[in-house]
Each structure stands twice: as C-alpha cells, then as structure tokens.
Design a protein around this motif. Structure first.
Motif, PDB file in Angstrom:
ATOM      1  N   SER A 149     -11.131 -49.110  99.054  1.00  0.00           N
ATOM      2  CA  SER A 149     -11.250 -48.954 100.504  1.00  0.00           C
ATOM      3  C   SER A 149     -10.110 -48.181 101.155  1.00  0.00           C
ATOM      4  CB  SER A 149     -11.407 -50.311 101.176  1.00  0.00           C
ATOM      5  OG  SER A 149     -10.213 -51.057 101.044  1.00  0.00           O
ATOM      6  N   GLU A 150      -8.926 -48.215 100.597  1.00  0.00           N
ATOM      7  CA  GLU A 150      -7.793 -47.534 101.226  1.00  0.00           C
ATOM      8  C   GLU A 150      -7.417 -46.231 100.540  1.00  0.00           C
ATOM      9  OE1 GLU A 150      -6.359 -48.217 104.057  1.00  0.00           O
ATOM     10  OE2 GLU A 150      -7.511 -50.021 104.389  1.00  0.00           O
ATOM     11  N   VAL A 151      -8.140 -45.819  99.523  1.00  0.00           N
ATOM     12  CA  VAL A 151      -7.835 -44.548  98.880  1.00  0.00           C
ATOM     13  C   VAL A 151      -8.133 -43.458  99.892  1.00  0.00           C
ATOM     14  CG1 VAL A 151      -8.405 -42.984  96.992  1.00  0.00           C
ATOM     15  CG2 VAL A 151      -8.323 -45.436  96.584  1.00  0.00           C
ATOM     16  N   LEU A 152      -7.109 -42.738 100.267  1.00  0.00           N
ATOM     17  CA  LEU A 152      -7.252 -41.771 101.343  1.00  0.00           C
ATOM     18  C   LEU A 152      -7.497 -40.370 100.798  1.00  0.00           C
ATOM     19  CD1 LEU A 152      -4.461 -43.240 103.587  1.00  0.00           C
ATOM     20  CD2 LEU A 152      -6.910 -43.606 103.777  1.00  0.00           C
ATOM     21  N   GLU A 153      -6.822 -39.401 101.338  1.00  0.00           N
ATOM     22  CA  GLU A 153      -7.074 -38.007 101.016  1.00  0.00           C
ATOM     23  C   GLU A 153      -6.877 -37.669  99.546  1.00  0.00           C
ATOM     24  OE1 GLU A 153      -4.296 -36.138 103.581  1.00  0.00           O
ATOM     25  OE2 GLU A 153      -5.143 -37.077 105.361  1.00  0.00           O
ATOM     26  N   LYS A 154      -6.074 -38.419  98.841  1.00  0.00           N
ATOM     27  CA  LYS A 154      -5.731 -38.077  97.472  1.00  0.00           C
ATOM     28  C   LYS A 154      -6.916 -38.170  96.522  1.00  0.00           C
ATOM     29  CE  LYS A 154      -0.969 -39.586  97.728  1.00  0.00           C
ATOM     30  NZ  LYS A 154       0.025 -40.444  97.131  1.00  0.00           N
ATOM     31  N   GLU A 155      -7.844 -39.056  96.801  1.00  0.00           N
ATOM     32  CA  GLU A 155      -8.977 -39.312  95.913  1.00  0.00           C
ATOM     33  C   GLU A 155      -8.534 -39.568  94.481  1.00  0.00           C
ATOM     34  OE1 GLU A 155     -12.204 -40.036  96.452  1.00  0.00           O
ATOM     35  OE2 GLU A 155     -11.622 -40.000  98.545  1.00  0.00           O
ATOM     36  N   GLU A 156      -7.511 -40.363  94.359  1.00  0.00           N
ATOM     37  CA  GLU A 156      -7.018 -40.768  93.043  1.00  0.00           C
ATOM     38  C   GLU A 156      -7.929 -41.854  92.479  1.00  0.00           C
ATOM     39  OE1 GLU A 156      -4.329 -39.555  91.452  1.00  0.00           O
ATOM     40  OE2 GLU A 156      -3.803 -38.194  93.077  1.00  0.00           O
ATOM     41  N   PRO A 157      -8.069 -41.899  91.165  1.00  0.00           N
ATOM     42  CA  PRO A 157      -8.837 -43.000  90.580  1.00  0.00           C
ATOM     43  C   PRO A 157      -8.062 -44.315  90.724  1.00  0.00           C
ATOM     44  CG  PRO A 157      -7.913 -41.610  88.855  1.00  0.00           C
ATOM     45  CD  PRO A 157      -7.591 -40.960  90.168  1.00  0.00           C
ATOM     46  N   VAL A 158      -8.765 -45.416  90.802  1.00  0.00           N
ATOM     47  CA  VAL A 158      -8.124 -46.725  90.845  1.00  0.00           C
ATOM     48  C   VAL A 158      -7.557 -47.063  89.471  1.00  0.00           C
ATOM     49  CG1 VAL A 158      -8.516 -49.199  91.185  1.00  0.00           C
ATOM     50  CG2 VAL A 158      -9.508 -47.559  92.776  1.00  0.00           C
ATOM     51  N   VAL A 159      -8.307 -46.779  88.419  1.00  0.00           N
ATOM     52  CA  VAL A 159      -7.834 -46.985  87.048  1.00  0.00           C
ATOM     53  C   VAL A 159      -7.288 -45.645  86.574  1.00  0.00           C
ATOM     54  CG1 VAL A 159      -8.427 -47.659  84.694  1.00  0.00           C
ATOM     55  CG2 VAL A 159      -9.534 -48.793  86.637  1.00  0.00           C
ATOM     56  N   SER A 160      -5.960 -45.564  86.443  1.00  0.00           N
ATOM     57  CA  SER A 160      -5.355 -44.274  86.129  1.00  0.00           C
ATOM     58  C   SER A 160      -5.131 -44.061  84.640  1.00  0.00           C
ATOM     59  CB  SER A 160      -4.026 -44.117  86.873  1.00  0.00           C
ATOM     60  OG  SER A 160      -3.109 -45.094  86.437  1.00  0.00           O
ATOM     61  N   GLU A 161      -5.227 -45.109  83.854  1.00  0.00           N
ATOM     62  CA  GLU A 161      -4.957 -44.967  82.428  1.00  0.00           C
ATOM     63  C   GLU A 161      -5.532 -46.167  81.691  1.00  0.00           C
ATOM     64  OE1 GLU A 161      -0.914 -45.030  79.807  1.00  0.00           O
ATOM     65  OE2 GLU A 161      -0.865 -43.852  81.649  1.00  0.00           O
ATOM     66  N   LEU A 162      -6.040 -45.935  80.484  1.00  0.00           N
ATOM     67  CA  LEU A 162      -6.533 -47.014  79.635  1.00  0.00           C
ATOM     68  C   LEU A 162      -6.060 -46.728  78.219  1.00  0.00           C
ATOM     69  CD1 LEU A 162      -9.963 -48.696  79.695  1.00  0.00           C
ATOM     70  CD2 LEU A 162      -8.938 -48.086  77.534  1.00  0.00           C
ATOM     71  N   LEU A 163      -5.383 -47.692  77.626  1.00  0.00           N
ATOM     72  CA  LEU A 163      -4.853 -47.582  76.275  1.00  0.00           C
ATOM     73  C   LEU A 163      -5.464 -48.687  75.441  1.00  0.00           C
ATOM     74  CD1 LEU A 163      -2.418 -46.792  74.184  1.00  0.00           C
ATOM     75  CD2 LEU A 163      -1.356 -48.815  75.193  1.00  0.00           C
ATOM     76  N   GLN A 164      -5.891 -48.356  74.222  1.00  0.00           N
ATOM     77  CA  GLN A 164      -6.404 -49.378  73.318  1.00  0.00           C
ATOM     78  C   GLN A 164      -5.635 -49.280  72.012  1.00  0.00           C
ATOM     79  OE1 GLN A 164     -10.626 -49.901  73.320  1.00  0.00           O
ATOM     80  NE2 GLN A 164     -10.645 -50.827  71.299  1.00  0.00           N
ATOM     81  N   ASP A 165      -5.235 -50.440  71.459  1.00  0.00           N
ATOM     82  CA  ASP A 165      -4.392 -50.479  70.274  1.00  0.00           C
ATOM     83  C   ASP A 165      -4.588 -51.833  69.591  1.00  0.00           C
ATOM     84  OD1 ASP A 165      -2.465 -49.711  68.440  1.00  0.00           O
ATOM     85  OD2 ASP A 165      -0.828 -49.592  69.884  1.00  0.00           O
ATOM     86  N   TYR A 166      -3.790 -52.102  68.588  1.00  0.00           N
ATOM     87  CA  TYR A 166      -3.738 -53.412  67.941  1.00  0.00           C
ATOM     88  C   TYR A 166      -2.361 -54.003  68.211  1.00  0.00           C
ATOM     89  CZ  TYR A 166      -7.878 -52.054  65.315  1.00  0.00           C
ATOM     90  OH  TYR A 166      -9.136 -51.653  64.976  1.00  0.00           O
ATOM     91  N   ARG A 167      -2.313 -55.306  68.453  1.00  0.00           N
ATOM     92  CA  ARG A 167      -1.047 -56.003  68.667  1.00  0.00           C
ATOM     93  C   ARG A 167      -1.154 -57.401  68.084  1.00  0.00           C
ATOM     94  NH1 ARG A 167       1.448 -53.626  73.604  1.00  0.00           N
ATOM     95  NH2 ARG A 167       1.233 -51.419  73.118  1.00  0.00           N
TER      96      ARG A 167
END
Length: 159
Positions: A121-139
């Motif tokens: 709702s508050e993402v303004l002019e930038k139109e940035e994604p809400v999820v900026s990165e996703l990493l998958q690994d083993y831990r």
C-alpha cells in the motif's frame, strides 16, 4: 497511511500463515539452549508426517528517506523502508523430495507477500518489489540438516 512496525510485522506473519502447509510461523527470532525445546518449537505434522517446518521474521533495519517538505521548515514527509529477514527451515528428506517442497513453499510465500495489498500500500514512485531477494540453501538447524530459505521483505510506509 502509517501502519507502524508492529502492524507490518503482524501482517507479514498473517500472509505467511495463509500459505498452505507453510508450517509454524513466528514473528520473531526463536531461541533456546535446549535441543528438545528447539525442535518442538519448529516441529509440525503435515500429511501425517512429523517434521521440522517453520519460519521466523526479524527486522534487520529501517531506512528513512525524506520524500517531501512541508512549508519552509525542516520537517518533511518521511518514507520508511523496513527490511525484514524472513527465514524458513524444512528438514531434509531425500525420499520425499523435500527440496521441491521447500522451493514451492518459498515461492508461494514470496508471491503471497509480493501481492499483499496491505504490504504494497505504501510503495510509491519507486515501484520496488516487496520481496527483494530469495536465497535457498542447506543449513544445520538444531543438529538437523534442513533446507533453508531467506527472503528480504521490504515494505514501505509514509510516516
């Protein structure tokens, strides 16, 4: 419209909990020095099988930015960008192809967060994604090999 950090964190939790078979979701980093308690905290039963399957939400940082001035003074309108780390764990079970399960869960969670009207709702002019990165690994998690997912979730609000 300002929601506040606690409301945004609660919304991220609610969105994650809406993903089918996501497992246990906590809106803060869980910690204990007792192995049994740790495993019990993240143990859930999906399709009749007990497994480690859980998610935690942690605020990593908040970055303010002045986006407008009011009058001739120093006061202005601030845009706050919150960076949350959303981390998920799923016990590895090769026979049940859990890597595919974790990938499906991670993507379902990412798209649910990305498409949530409240978080966007508050993402303004930038139109940035809400999820900026996703990493998958083993831990290793509590002495158990797990699939690990880490997402950077960055909702914004005008304050």
């Amino acid at each position: 419209m300002a929601y506040g950090e606690t409301t945004i964190r609660a919304r991220i939790k609610a969105v994650l909990e809406g993903v089918t078979n996501i497992g246990k979701v906590y809106d803060y980093e869980r910690w204990t020095d007792d192995w049994d308690s740790l495993i019990e905290t993240f143990k859930t039963t999906i399709n009749g099988r007990e497994q480690i399957r859980g998610w935690v939400i942690t605020l990593q940082r908040m970055t303010p930015e002045i986006i407008g001035f009011q009058g001739g003074g120093v006061s202005g309108t601030l845009l706050a960008t919150y960076t949350y780390l959303v981390r998920g764990f799923l016990g590895v079970d090769d026979a049940n192809e859990t890597e595919k399960t974790m990938t499906a869960l991670a993507l379902a969670a990412a798209w649910a967060l990305e498409n949530d009207a409240t978080l966007r709702s508050e993402v303004l002019e930038k139109e940035e994604p809400v999820v900026s990165e996703l990493l998958q690994d083993y831990r290793m998690f509590g002495g158990v090999l797990c699939h690990y997912v880490e997402m950077k979730v960055q909702p914004q609000e005008v304050v």
